[in-house]
Design a protein around this motif. Structure first.
Motif, PDB file in Angstrom:
ATOM      1  N   LEU A  38       0.816  -1.217   0.000  1.00 34.23           N
ATOM      2  CA  LEU A  38       0.000   0.000   0.000  1.00 34.23           C
ATOM      3  C   LEU A  38       0.849   1.266   0.000  1.00 34.23           C
ATOM      4  N   ALA A  39       2.152   1.094   0.290  1.00 35.78           N
ATOM      5  CA  ALA A  39       3.045   2.250   0.396  1.00 35.78           C
ATOM      6  C   ALA A  39       3.815   2.492  -0.891  1.00 35.78           C
ATOM      7  N   ASP A  79      -9.292  -0.392  -0.018  1.00 38.09           N
ATOM      8  CA  ASP A  79      -8.035  -1.144  -0.038  1.00 38.09           C
ATOM      9  C   ASP A  79      -7.813  -1.946   1.241  1.00 38.09           C
ATOM     10  N   LEU A  80      -8.604  -1.655   2.266  1.00 40.07           N
ATOM     11  CA  LEU A  80      -8.449  -2.378   3.528  1.00 40.07           C
ATOM     12  C   LEU A  80      -9.324  -3.615   3.594  1.00 40.07           C
ATOM     13  N   GLY A 115     -18.338  -0.695   4.815  1.00 42.82           N
ATOM     14  CA  GLY A 115     -18.510  -2.099   4.470  1.00 42.82           C
ATOM     15  C   GLY A 115     -17.206  -2.860   4.370  1.00 42.82           C
ATOM     16  N   ILE A 116     -16.250  -2.543   5.249  1.00 46.08           N
ATOM     17  CA  ILE A 116     -14.930  -3.179   5.196  1.00 46.08           C
ATOM     18  C   ILE A 116     -14.878  -4.375   6.140  1.00 46.08           C
ATOM     19  N   ILE A 117     -14.382  -5.482   5.630  1.00 45.74           N
ATOM     20  CA  ILE A 117     -14.152  -6.662   6.459  1.00 45.74           C
ATOM     21  C   ILE A 117     -12.667  -7.020   6.328  1.00 45.74           C
ATOM     22  N   PRO A 118     -11.841  -6.542   7.257  1.00 43.07           N
ATOM     23  CA  PRO A 118     -10.399  -6.822   7.159  1.00 43.07           C
ATOM     24  C   PRO A 118     -10.067  -8.225   7.647  1.00 43.07           C
ATOM     25  N   ALA A 121      -1.169  -4.066   8.294  1.00 45.96           N
ATOM     26  CA  ALA A 121      -1.506  -2.651   8.448  1.00 45.96           C
ATOM     27  C   ALA A 121      -2.242  -2.467   9.772  1.00 45.96           C
ATOM     28  N   THR A 122      -2.367  -1.223  10.210  1.00 43.23           N
ATOM     29  CA  THR A 122      -3.126  -0.932  11.421  1.00 43.23           C
ATOM     30  C   THR A 122      -3.657   0.486  11.354  1.00 43.23           C
TER      31      THR A 122
END
Length: 300
Positions: A174-175, A184-185, A211-214, A236-237
């Motif tokens: 991602l960097a 993207d998460l 609606g993100i499910i990491p 990531a955090t």
């Protein structure tokens, strides 16, 4: 004269210039000069000197009793001063949540101790609602909470605004320099803070909103542990901006990535205390100055 009197009593009690010299950490010539100084000042001989043997003269006995009295008075005075200083030593009890303890409290306490090094600081931890109760019940003098409250009998002073930021190891996919969106998460390997804090509540709210499910690999209640594990787990955090000092990121080879969506997670950290609490003038002065100090420190 007090120093000479202490030397005199020590010589009498040790019955030896050599022993008194070692005890007082003075050379024998220096010790002898102090005895002679007393004798010259009073105009009398305090000792009969027979070789190395010292015997008190009659007036020497009277001088010894006088010296003992002065030594005791001096010791009593020093004890009184010590008790006075202890009684007048300012004490402040701070209340803070675990997350606030890791972000805001270190620079806050540093600023306090720099200005008032003799102040005794005590700490009581708890969740935000518990800290508010501690302040209300006067269990703590001042509380630091990651929210703004409006409650009768309590004063709430905003310190600074905080929000979550995306943090990844340097070299993370991602960097790569491109813009990062919340999508993207989704299904992204992440380490997040444990449940029960406002940080975790914000994280859950933003994930639900978009609606993100990491792929949550770990839930940890320590920012430091999360930071150290990110490179190892290549995850990531989301962490509060106030915690992410430049040196911390550099030391752990991490980078922050801007995300407009996370700016909506803004939260205000505040200092609270009872409106009728008898804060010392020192603490009131510190309260007035701490906001500008924290803003400066937390933006470094």
């Amino acid at each position: 004269m007090l120093e000479e009197l202490i030397v005199f009593t020590t010589v009498v009690e040790q019955s030896s210039l050599n022993k008194a010299s070692k005890l007082l950490n003075l050379s024998q010539p220096a010790l002898s000069r102090k005895i002679v100084k007393l004798e010259e000042e009073w105009g009398v001989a305090l000792f009969n000197r027979n070789g190395k043997k010292l015997e008190l003269t009659r007036v020497g006995h009277e001088a010894y009793l006088y010296a003992l009295e002065q030594r005791q008075r001096h010791q009593n005075f020093l004890q009184s001063v010590s008790r006075f200083k202890a009684a007048n030593r300012s004490t402040i009890t701070l209340g803070a949540s675990l997350t606030t303890l890791q972000t805001t409290l270190p620079p806050l306490v540093t600023a306090l101790m720099n200005n008032y090094p003799d102040m005794e600081v005590k700490l009581l931890t708890g969740k935000t609602h518990e800290i508010v109760s501690y302040v209300r019940e006067k269990k703590v003098d001042i509380g630091v909470i990651a929210s703004s409250i409006s409650e009768s009998g309590l004063k709430c002073i905003p310190l600074f605004q905080d929000h979550l930021e995306l943090v990844v190891p340097r070299g993370h996919e991602l960097a790569d320099g491109g813009p990062v969106a919340m999508g993207d998460l989704n299904d992204r390997s992440m380490i997040i803070f444990s449940k029960g804090t406002w940080y975790r509540k914000l994280i859950d709210e933003v994930f639900v909103r978009y609606g993100i499910i990491p792929d949550v690999r770990m839930e940890i209640d320590s920012f430091e542990a999360i930071v150290r594990l990110l490179p190892t787990c290549k995850s990531a955090t989301l962490l509060p901006k106030s915690y992410l000092r430049k040196q911390l990121l550099k030391d752990n080879d991490l980078v922050t990535l801007p995300m407009k969506e996370l700016e909506q997670t803004r939260r205000e950290t505040c200092l609270i205390y009872g409106s009728k609490t008898n804060l010392s003038s020192e603490i009131k002065e510190w309260v007035n100055d701490i906001r500008s100090h924290l803003i400066q420190v937390l933006t470094i």
